[in-house]
Design an enzyme around this catalytic site. Structure first.
Site, PDB file in Angstrom:
ATOM      1  N   PHE A   1     -22.026  54.088  -0.614  1.00 22.25           N
ATOM      2  CA  PHE A   1     -23.075  54.319  -1.724  1.00 22.25           C
ATOM      3  C   PHE A   1     -23.269  55.675  -2.029  1.00 22.25           C
ATOM      4  O   PHE A   1     -24.308  56.259  -1.555  1.00 22.25           O
ATOM      5  CB  PHE A   1     -24.004  53.427  -1.395  1.00 22.25           C
ATOM      6  CG  PHE A   1     -24.040  51.962  -1.878  1.00 22.25           C
ATOM      7  CD1 PHE A   1     -23.010  51.329  -1.728  1.00 22.25           C
ATOM      8  CD2 PHE A   1     -25.221  51.437  -2.121  1.00 22.25           C
ATOM      9  CE1 PHE A   1     -22.827  49.941  -2.133  1.00 22.25           C
ATOM     10  CE2 PHE A   1     -25.163  49.931  -2.497  1.00 22.25           C
ATOM     11  CZ  PHE A   1     -23.817  49.121  -2.475  1.00 22.25           C
TER      12      PHE A   1
ATOM     13  N   GLU B   1     -21.303  38.682  -3.739  1.00 18.85           N
ATOM     14  CA  GLU B   1     -22.232  39.116  -2.837  1.00 18.85           C
ATOM     15  C   GLU B   1     -22.705  37.780  -2.152  1.00 18.85           C
ATOM     16  O   GLU B   1     -23.269  37.179  -2.823  1.00 18.85           O
ATOM     17  CB  GLU B   1     -22.999  40.177  -3.147  1.00 18.85           C
ATOM     18  CG  GLU B   1     -23.896  40.852  -1.904  1.00 18.85           C
ATOM     19  CD  GLU B   1     -24.007  42.150  -2.129  1.00 18.85           C
ATOM     20  OE1 GLU B   1     -24.864  42.573  -1.455  1.00 18.85           O
ATOM     21  OE2 GLU B   1     -23.800  42.848  -3.202  1.00 18.85           O
TER      22      GLU B   1
ATOM     23  N   THR C   1     -20.596  46.158   2.035  1.00 16.52           N
ATOM     24  CA  THR C   1     -21.357  46.830   1.435  1.00 16.52           C
ATOM     25  C   THR C   1     -22.575  47.353   1.961  1.00 16.52           C
ATOM     26  O   THR C   1     -22.883  47.334   3.048  1.00 16.52           O
ATOM     27  CB  THR C   1     -21.763  46.175  -0.091  1.00 16.52           C
ATOM     28  OG1 THR C   1     -22.492  46.878  -0.949  1.00 16.52           O
ATOM     29  CG2 THR C   1     -22.871  44.978   0.352  1.00 16.52           C
TER      30      THR C   1
END
Length: 311
Positions: free
Chosen positions: A171, A89, A149
């Site tokens: 998510f 990330e 993300t």
């Protein structure tokens, strides 16, 4: 077969952890990390030597550069265990900085390639803000694959697909958390709002021919996972992988390209105004995106303090 073995018939299994020693038994193809997972891992005794060695080896560099080396160190160790890709990330504090995210993506790939890792085995994780999606679009064109993300809504997903990103991570668990808290009721199976969100995104992508991979993430229980059997990929924590491996209840395919053709969702023309308007109209997605960026940013600061303490 246990549930994990059954699930592997329909879906690529990914391990969601920085604790790479815990994943070998489950034989995932890929693995994902984030700042919170790396922070959690380096505080365990078995990983503290990795942290101290990395800091020592790069002590003359900036704290930011040392953390980049630490991320790559974890990525390299994970890639020794899995046959596929690792997701690393970018700094969450770059979530609204398109050029900063592009620069960080190139820097991370450069470090991986210097370590002998082919860029095809790496996904650069970027927050699904409008700025992050624009950065990912540029990185993809440079041959750097991205995992978008902190994704909680259809407009985020559509913008990612139209930007040509490799993969998105909706998510599930955090969506579930928001609705459970706001409504005061629990959700299971197909009624789970997080599950419904991923099904909607998957169906939209397959119906309209987008190549972007859909990887359900952030699970709270095995019910959510089993309900998404057939999704392209699912990234799952070691404790939930263990629970799936211990159970043998039947797992049936719930998502498929064929079933997606039955979706009644109309195609949406996505531009910046549409994106921002739709995201703003979705209180859950707006709140969880902002909260996620804050949490990951806070953990990045904590990681910096750990590094600085060892310098």
């Amino acid at each position: 077969m246990n549930q994990l073995e059954q699930l592997k018939q329909f879906t690529t299994i990914v391990a969601d952890t920085g604790d790479f020693q815990s994943i070998q038994a489950f034989a995932p193809r890929d693995a994902t990390t984030n700042p919170s997972l790396i922070l959690k891992a380096v505080q365990k005794p078995e990983y503290q030597p990795l942290l101290s060695q990395t800091v020592k080896a790069h002590s003359q560099q900036s704290t930011t550069d040392i953390i980049d080396h630490l991320l790559i160190t974890f990525g390299k160790e994970i890639l020794k265990i899995i046959p596929g890709r690792v997701s690393t990330e970018t700094d969450a504090r770059l979530s609204f900085n398109t050029q900063g995210t592009i620069d960080k993506g190139h820097a991370l790939i450069k470090l991986y390639e210097a370590a002998g890792i082919d860029r095809e085995r790496v996904l650069i994780k970027v927050a699904s803000t409008w700025e992050g999606i624009r950065a990912a679009e540029v990185l993809q064109k440079a041959g750097i694959h991205c995992n978008l993300t902190l994704l909680f809504s259809l407009p985020q997903a559509i913008a990612c697909a139209e930007a040509g990103v490799q993969l998105i991570s909706p998510f599930v668990g955090r969506i579930y958390d928001w609705y459970k808290k706001s409504s005061g009721q629990d959700y299971t199976g197909a009624d789970d709002p997080g599950v419904q969100s991923v099904k909607q995104i998957y169906s939209y992508f397959r119906k309209y021919g987008y190549a972007t991979e859909v990887m359900g993430a952030s699970f709270r229980n095995t019910s959510q996972i089993v309900e998404l059997a057939g999704c392209d990929l699912l990234t799952i924590s070691p404790d939930l992988l263990q629970k799936l491996a211990e159970r043998d209840a039947p797992v049936s395919r719930k998502l498929s390209p064929e079933a997606a053709q039955l979706s009644t969702q109309e195609k949406i023309d996505m531009d910046e105004i549409t994106f921002r308007t739709m995201l703003n109209d979705d209180a859950m997605a707006t709140e969880k995106l902002a909260e996620g960026i804050r949490q990951f940013s806070a953990d990045a600061v904590k990681l910096e303090k750990l590094v600085d303490a060892l310098r």
